[in-house]
Design a protein around this motif. Structure first.
Motif, mmCIF file in Angstrom:
data_model
loop_
_atom_site.group_PDB
_atom_site.id
_atom_site.type_symbol
_atom_site.label_atom_id
_atom_site.label_comp_id
_atom_site.label_asym_id
_atom_site.label_seq_id
_atom_site.Cartn_x
_atom_site.Cartn_y
_atom_site.Cartn_z
ATOM 1 N N GLU A 22 39.974 32.946 44.319
ATOM 2 C CA GLU A 22 39.082 33.064 44.989
ATOM 3 C C GLU A 22 38.940 33.978 46.056
ATOM 4 O O GLU A 22 37.110 34.459 45.660
ATOM 5 C CB GLU A 22 38.154 31.735 45.244
ATOM 6 N N ILE A 23 39.773 34.177 46.857
ATOM 7 C CA ILE A 23 39.049 35.444 47.095
ATOM 8 C C ILE A 23 39.057 37.206 46.571
ATOM 9 O O ILE A 23 38.039 37.772 46.738
ATOM 10 C CB ILE A 23 40.436 35.725 48.486
ATOM 11 N N ILE A 24 39.457 37.129 45.273
ATOM 12 C CA ILE A 24 39.626 37.996 45.144
ATOM 13 C C ILE A 24 38.450 38.502 44.226
ATOM 14 O O ILE A 24 37.643 39.366 43.440
ATOM 15 C CB ILE A 24 40.996 38.123 43.735
ATOM 16 N N LEU A 25 37.882 36.804 43.819
ATOM 17 C CA LEU A 25 36.943 37.098 42.635
ATOM 18 C C LEU A 25 35.755 37.105 43.662
ATOM 19 O O LEU A 25 34.627 37.794 43.653
ATOM 20 C CB LEU A 25 36.694 35.586 41.981
ATOM 21 N N LYS A 68 35.081 40.051 55.550
ATOM 22 C CA LYS A 68 36.791 39.047 55.923
ATOM 23 C C LYS A 68 37.502 38.399 54.975
ATOM 24 O O LYS A 68 38.424 38.296 55.462
ATOM 25 C CB LYS A 68 35.118 37.994 55.784
ATOM 26 N N TYR A 69 36.867 39.389 54.267
ATOM 27 C CA TYR A 69 38.698 38.667 52.945
ATOM 28 C C TYR A 69 39.843 39.696 52.951
ATOM 29 O O TYR A 69 41.028 39.845 52.821
ATOM 30 C CB TYR A 69 38.322 38.813 51.574
ATOM 31 N N PHE A 70 39.499 41.433 53.995
ATOM 32 C CA PHE A 70 40.937 42.338 54.505
ATOM 33 C C PHE A 70 41.104 42.000 55.379
ATOM 34 O O PHE A 70 40.701 41.460 56.510
ATOM 35 C CB PHE A 70 40.083 43.311 53.804
ATOM 36 N N ALA A 71 42.463 42.378 55.445
ATOM 37 C CA ALA A 71 43.207 42.703 57.055
ATOM 38 C C ALA A 71 42.959 44.079 57.731
ATOM 39 O O ALA A 71 41.963 45.114 57.069
ATOM 40 C CB ALA A 71 44.734 43.069 55.971
ATOM 41 N N PHE A 72 43.094 44.164 58.436
ATOM 42 C CA PHE A 72 42.189 45.168 59.099
ATOM 43 C C PHE A 72 42.787 46.844 58.412
ATOM 44 O O PHE A 72 42.156 47.880 58.494
ATOM 45 C CB PHE A 72 43.632 45.166 60.826
ATOM 46 N N GLU A 87 45.067 32.991 57.829
ATOM 47 C CA GLU A 87 44.220 33.566 56.818
ATOM 48 C C GLU A 87 44.763 34.492 55.979
ATOM 49 O O GLU A 87 45.374 35.223 56.046
ATOM 50 C CB GLU A 87 43.148 33.672 57.257
ATOM 51 N N LEU A 88 44.756 33.538 54.326
ATOM 52 C CA LEU A 88 45.170 35.204 53.106
ATOM 53 C C LEU A 88 44.307 35.620 53.681
ATOM 54 O O LEU A 88 42.874 36.054 53.915
ATOM 55 C CB LEU A 88 44.792 34.576 52.278
ATOM 56 N N LYS A 89 44.613 37.372 53.413
ATOM 57 C CA LYS A 89 44.205 38.631 53.882
ATOM 58 C C LYS A 89 44.318 39.763 52.643
ATOM 59 O O LYS A 89 45.532 39.565 52.444
ATOM 60 C CB LYS A 89 43.825 39.154 54.650
ATOM 61 N N ILE A 90 43.886 40.421 52.122
ATOM 62 C CA ILE A 90 43.588 41.341 51.457
ATOM 63 C C ILE A 90 44.820 42.438 52.516
ATOM 64 O O ILE A 90 44.240 42.634 52.936
ATOM 65 C CB ILE A 90 43.316 41.897 50.090
ATOM 66 N N ILE A 91 45.452 43.101 52.015
ATOM 67 C CA ILE A 91 46.093 43.840 52.125
ATOM 68 C C ILE A 91 46.789 45.139 51.365
ATOM 69 O O ILE A 91 47.244 46.142 51.970
ATOM 70 C CB ILE A 91 47.951 43.399 52.996
ATOM 71 N N GLY A 92 46.572 45.409 50.063
ATOM 72 C CA GLY A 92 46.980 46.199 49.433
ATOM 73 C C GLY A 92 46.023 45.842 47.781
ATOM 74 O O GLY A 92 45.758 44.782 47.357
ATOM 75 N N ILE A 93 44.920 47.114 47.586
ATOM 76 C CA ILE A 93 44.704 46.768 45.884
ATOM 77 C C ILE A 93 44.913 48.317 45.404
ATOM 78 O O ILE A 93 45.000 49.776 45.821
ATOM 79 C CB ILE A 93 43.386 47.252 46.035
ATOM 80 N N THR A 94 46.035 47.947 43.554
ATOM 81 C CA THR A 94 45.942 49.446 43.176
ATOM 82 C C THR A 94 45.288 49.027 41.996
ATOM 83 O O THR A 94 44.958 47.579 41.448
ATOM 84 C CB THR A 94 47.303 48.883 42.814
ATOM 85 N N LEU A 95 44.631 49.948 41.820
ATOM 86 C CA LEU A 95 43.968 49.819 40.323
ATOM 87 C C LEU A 95 44.405 51.203 39.465
ATOM 88 O O LEU A 95 44.255 52.184 39.758
ATOM 89 C CB LEU A 95 42.299 50.303 40.058
ATOM 90 N N LEU A 96 45.072 50.118 38.001
ATOM 91 C CA LEU A 96 45.852 51.088 36.928
ATOM 92 C C LEU A 96 44.897 50.947 35.748
ATOM 93 O O LEU A 96 44.496 50.402 34.834
ATOM 94 C CB LEU A 96 47.165 50.225 36.479
ATOM 95 N N ALA A 97 44.204 52.222 35.896
ATOM 96 C CA ALA A 97 42.610 52.063 34.708
ATOM 97 C C ALA A 97 43.354 53.290 33.061
ATOM 98 O O ALA A 97 44.372 53.993 33.740
ATOM 99 C CB ALA A 97 42.021 52.896 35.380
ATOM 100 N N PHE A 98 43.652 51.976 32.231
ATOM 101 C CA PHE A 98 44.468 52.557 31.101
ATOM 102 C C PHE A 98 43.226 53.303 30.384
ATOM 103 O O PHE A 98 43.204 54.219 29.153
ATOM 104 C CB PHE A 98 44.622 51.966 30.180
ATOM 105 N N GLN A 99 41.974 53.436 30.455
ATOM 106 C CA GLN A 99 40.786 53.720 29.198
ATOM 107 C C GLN A 99 39.536 53.667 30.392
ATOM 108 O O GLN A 99 38.882 52.800 31.046
ATOM 109 C CB GLN A 99 40.326 52.373 28.488
ATOM 110 N N GLN A 100 38.734 54.795 29.970
ATOM 111 C CA GLN A 100 37.110 55.162 30.806
ATOM 112 C C GLN A 100 36.370 55.092 28.986
ATOM 113 O O GLN A 100 36.744 56.137 28.542
ATOM 114 C CB GLN A 100 37.378 56.358 31.475
ATOM 115 N N ILE A 101 34.989 54.350 29.945
ATOM 116 C CA ILE A 101 33.843 54.134 28.794
ATOM 117 C C ILE A 101 33.435 55.475 28.859
ATOM 118 O O ILE A 101 33.242 55.163 30.175
ATOM 119 C CB ILE A 101 34.125 52.835 27.880
ATOM 120 N N GLY A 102 32.045 55.691 28.163
ATOM 121 C CA GLY A 102 31.263 56.429 28.549
ATOM 122 C C GLY A 102 31.465 57.498 29.065
ATOM 123 O O GLY A 102 31.611 58.637 28.895
ATOM 124 N N SER A 103 30.755 56.876 30.963
ATOM 125 C CA SER A 103 30.333 58.493 31.258
ATOM 126 C C SER A 103 30.841 58.690 32.574
ATOM 127 O O SER A 103 29.864 58.424 33.639
ATOM 128 C CB SER A 103 28.825 58.804 31.375
#
Length: 148
Positions: A12-15, A31-35, A120-136
């Motif tokens: 729910e936090i991520i969404l 509010k969903y993230f750590a400092f 409180e649950l907080k996001i402390i990290g985000i990694t995006l592992l992109a494997f394809q880009q479509i378009g521009s």
């Protein structure tokens, strides 16, 4: 009051963060993230993993996302594990960015890290592992230029 299982709280936090990005509600997303947050977008061309204070992170969103006519962050298929008080969440990402009749879509996987900060649950990290880009992919430069 009914409490959600921890897995449901995490997804729910991520969404909610994704909804905030798409609705341009950046201060609400804060509010969903750590400092301090670890951001790894090297698969998108970033030179290194960054460690950003929440204000820097919010400003980075504000510097590009409002330049698109719309975005849609679709995140699904959560796999959650716990490693020494840190929840590691892998999910599939389908991220669409639109300006006029052009679009740019990023397909990949997110890895979110969450932990409890002051009970409180907080996001402390985000990694995006992109494997394809479509378009521009150049639309990100157009989006930034529209905000200057």
């Amino acid at each position: 009051m009914q409490f959600l299982p921890i897995e449901d709280q995490i997804s729910e936090i991520i969404l909610n963060v994704a909804k905030c990005w798409d609705a341009r509600q950046f201060d609400e997303a804060r509010k969903y993230f750590a400092f301090m947050v670890e951001i790894d977008y090297r698969s998108m061309g970033a030179h290194k993993t960054e460690y950003l204070q929440i204000d820097e992170l919010v400003n980075s969103w504000k510097s590009i996302l409002p330049g698109f006519d719309s975005t849609q962050h679709k995140i699904e298929k959560f796999q959650i594990k716990c490693d020494d008080e840190i929840f590691i969440v892998e999910s599939q990402a389908h991220i669409k960015h639109v300006i006029g009749d052009e679009d740019w879509t990023v397909l990949g996987n997110y890895i979110h890290k969450l932990t409890f900060v002051e009970n409180e649950l907080k996001i402390i990290g985000i990694t995006l592992l992109a494997f394809q880009q479509i378009g521009s992919p150049g639309l990100q430069d157009v989006a930034k230029a529209r905000l200057q």
